[in-house]
Design an enzyme around this catalytic site. Sequence first.
Site, PDB file in Angstrom:
ATOM      1  N   CYS A  41       2.232  -6.088   5.931  1.00 23.21           N
ATOM      2  CA  CYS A  41       1.902  -6.669   7.224  1.00 23.21           C
ATOM      3  C   CYS A  41       0.393  -6.885   7.308  1.00 23.21           C
ATOM      4  O   CYS A  41      -0.362  -6.370   6.485  1.00 23.21           O
ATOM      5  CB  CYS A  41       2.325  -5.724   8.325  1.00 23.21           C
ATOM      6  SG  CYS A  41       1.420  -4.214   8.208  1.00 23.21           S
ATOM      7  N   TYR A 182      16.093  -7.038   2.463  1.00 26.62           N
ATOM      8  CA  TYR A 182      15.226  -5.913   2.832  1.00 26.62           C
ATOM      9  C   TYR A 182      16.054  -4.795   3.461  1.00 26.62           C
ATOM     10  O   TYR A 182      16.655  -4.986   4.516  1.00 26.62           O
ATOM     11  CB  TYR A 182      14.166  -6.406   3.811  1.00 26.62           C
ATOM     12  CG  TYR A 182      13.158  -5.372   4.253  1.00 26.62           C
ATOM     13  CD1 TYR A 182      12.548  -4.518   3.328  1.00 26.62           C
ATOM     14  CD2 TYR A 182      12.783  -5.255   5.589  1.00 26.62           C
ATOM     15  CE1 TYR A 182      11.612  -3.586   3.729  1.00 26.62           C
ATOM     16  CE2 TYR A 182      11.843  -4.329   6.006  1.00 26.62           C
ATOM     17  CZ  TYR A 182      11.265  -3.493   5.064  1.00 26.62           C
ATOM     18  OH  TYR A 182      10.337  -2.571   5.472  1.00 26.62           O
ATOM     19  N   HIS A 185      12.428   1.440   4.407  1.00 27.40           N
ATOM     20  CA  HIS A 185      11.417   1.889   5.379  1.00 27.40           C
ATOM     21  C   HIS A 185      11.970   2.255   6.747  1.00 27.40           C
ATOM     22  O   HIS A 185      11.201   2.346   7.700  1.00 27.40           O
ATOM     23  CB  HIS A 185      10.334   0.795   5.567  1.00 27.40           C
ATOM     24  CG  HIS A 185       9.476   0.603   4.353  1.00 27.40           C
ATOM     25  ND1 HIS A 185       9.095  -0.635   3.915  1.00 27.40           N
ATOM     26  CD2 HIS A 185       8.924   1.497   3.516  1.00 27.40           C
ATOM     27  CE1 HIS A 185       8.344  -0.507   2.826  1.00 27.40           C
ATOM     28  NE2 HIS A 185       8.225   0.784   2.572  1.00 27.40           N
ATOM     29  N   ASP A 277       5.537   6.077   3.000  1.00 21.15           N
ATOM     30  CA  ASP A 277       5.305   5.219   1.841  1.00 21.15           C
ATOM     31  C   ASP A 277       3.822   4.876   1.715  1.00 21.15           C
ATOM     32  O   ASP A 277       3.305   4.735   0.612  1.00 21.15           O
ATOM     33  CB  ASP A 277       6.132   3.936   2.001  1.00 21.15           C
ATOM     34  CG  ASP A 277       6.481   3.330   0.658  1.00 21.15           C
ATOM     35  OD1 ASP A 277       6.594   4.074  -0.319  1.00 21.15           O
ATOM     36  OD2 ASP A 277       6.640   2.102   0.597  1.00 21.15           O
TER      37      ASP A 277
END
Length: 703
Positions: A41, A182, A185, A277
């Site tokens: 991001c 995806y 996360h 992460d």
Amino acid sequence: MSDWVNWGAPQKRPSRYDVLFEPVKIGPVTARNRFYQVPHCNGMGYRDPTALAHMRGVKAEGGWAVVCTEQVEFHYSSEITPFIELRLWDERDIPALSRMVDKIHEGGALAGIELAYNGMNGPNLYSREVPMGPAHLPVATFTYDPVQARRMDAEDIRNVRKWHLEAVKRAKRCGFDLIYVYAAHSLGFLHHFLSRRYNQRTDEYGGGIENRIRLLREITEETKAAVGDTCAVPIRISVDELMGEGGLYKEEVEDMIGLMADLPDLWDVTLAGWENDSRTSRFAEEGAQEPFIMGVKRLTSKPVVGVGRYTSVDRMVSLVNKGILDMIGAARPSIADPFLPKKIEEGRFDDIRECIGCNICVSGDFTMSPIRCTQNPTMAEEWRKGWHPEKVRKAKSAKPVLIVGGGPAGLEAAQTLGKRGYSVTLAEVGTELGGRVLKEAKLPGLSAWVRVADYRKLQLHQLANVETYFDSRLTADDVLAFGIPRVAIATGSTWRKDGVGHHHTVAMPISDGAQVLSPGDIMDGRMPSGKRVLIWDDDHYYMGGVMAELMAEKGYDTVYVTPASEASTWTRNTMEQHFIQKRLLEKGVTIRSFTALDAIGVGETVLSCTFTGRQERIATDAVVLVTARLPNEDLFLDLRARQAEWADAGIESVTAFGDALAPATIAHATYAGRRYAEELDGEPLVEGALPFKREITELLPLD
Ligand code: ADP
Ligand code: SF4
């Protein structure tokens, strides 16, 4: 003749690094080497598409074989306002994304898109649609939004599959080479369906792992069937949620991967949530993910990519040689140095700007502002200011520059001006370059921060036109006597000891004889006498928490007091708050939140509740005030007061920047130094009344 100076001459690289430059086949496409910029991001997203396209393009230019987008929302029924990511909701989003793809292709890289359906991670504040997930649950957001997601039924699942497929086709039309599924996360419905924590369904999508992976499998199969002839289809998955068997854990996820082993064209393996992460260097070493991801390759014949804030080239080589990873994934190392692959390829190791692991980049996303980086001040300024991490505009005059102060601001200005070709004199009071980072890097957990100084020192070594003078505390008389036409004041700042900060905007009551220290005192080696130390954190970034940690480590009875709701509250933006509070508690620090420090006496302090004002006195031997800093502006003010003498002395300009102008983060300082150097002798880029380019949303007809 070119207006630009391209920095750095190729050297010979050790042959053991050659393995990193082997091409890797990913389904129907081939990556030129093993360097893979995983999705990340950046706070620009749909608001700043051209700036974003340029930022990604610079990464491609810097040698990354694959350059990915951030999360891309693919349907209006799942969006994550207020966060600003990319959107591919319908056809109209294609041009912005195509522009990015073109920039990535121009640089010779493959372009990847991470399609995301956030499901119960988004309260849908913009679209006002009801969020959906595997179960009736409150949305899982950072802000505890008072919104619930509804449980998806069979028709909802069919719909989302259809929307995903339509988005996949749009992504292909944009020109992407890799189209992600995806599921990582804890950020999206596919992850939620995998994890028993969210998925307790009793239909064919819940229960055993075969059922929990069903949706991921179906969507991957549909994606491959639609575009698999020309686009690679990676799966991004989290190998562990770090919460034991209550969440996703390694053995379970390995079983899941085993069941889908060769279904995707690549496995991109991570930890969940994002904060685990992308841990900062204060809380995780380079490669902290390794124990979790090392088993994945034996489960699949497809390439595996993983991250670990890798900047050590030998470590990268060993990951490949040991068969742990096929491609070296990077978000932060690619932000700090978009040219990392090229520099390794060309053996220019002294030119690498190593990520310091501070997560200031992450704060861009959390504050919905364009990404910034402590190490790379050109980040997100590639288009709007025309800056480039490796190229600078040639000097426009032969007038030399004096820089006073060798901290992050002065060093960045010196190296950038040096590369532009200016003759630079850098004067530093101390005997070493680095300013605040030298001292802060000695604090618990912050050793990697010294890289801010290291990179710049190595650059200065290569610049014969930059001369450094140590032990030089310059006065206004000295500066006038030098007569160097441009004077840059980067003299830094000093921690205050009067308690002024966010809470007290005027000096707080401090009794004569009270023992009061600042972080500056502590960093200079002055330790409190006595046993009971109170830390007053009214700064709210890392320093208060670090001081408390240090005091506890040194054996003091440590009380940490903050008017905020939690320790180091701003570090929510760097995803560290939870780790900081945990560490303080584990070290025995008493944390007093919503508490003000009203007065400091001898042997005691007066605290009060920030709501009721109810006061209490506690026995305290010493107080460390972590509140604010004052600019070291004496030299600047003295010179300004003597402006009438400048012309005779040959001085044209005196400019203060960085902490010497207004103390802020190290990222602010490197940016300020860069800006001074970029704009010297040039008109700042002005569009309208702004010193940067701004993209305006096109207006639709009124009705
Ligand atoms: P910034 O983050 O803005 O770069 P720092 O505090 O890290 O600020 O760095 C300021 C540097 O300037 C320090 O290394 C300090 O020793 C040096 N300095 C401060 N005052 C003077 C002065 N009058 N002459 C030369 N160097 C100075
Ligand atoms: Fe690394 Fe900090 Fe830059 Fe992020 S901001 S890339 S963590 S140096």
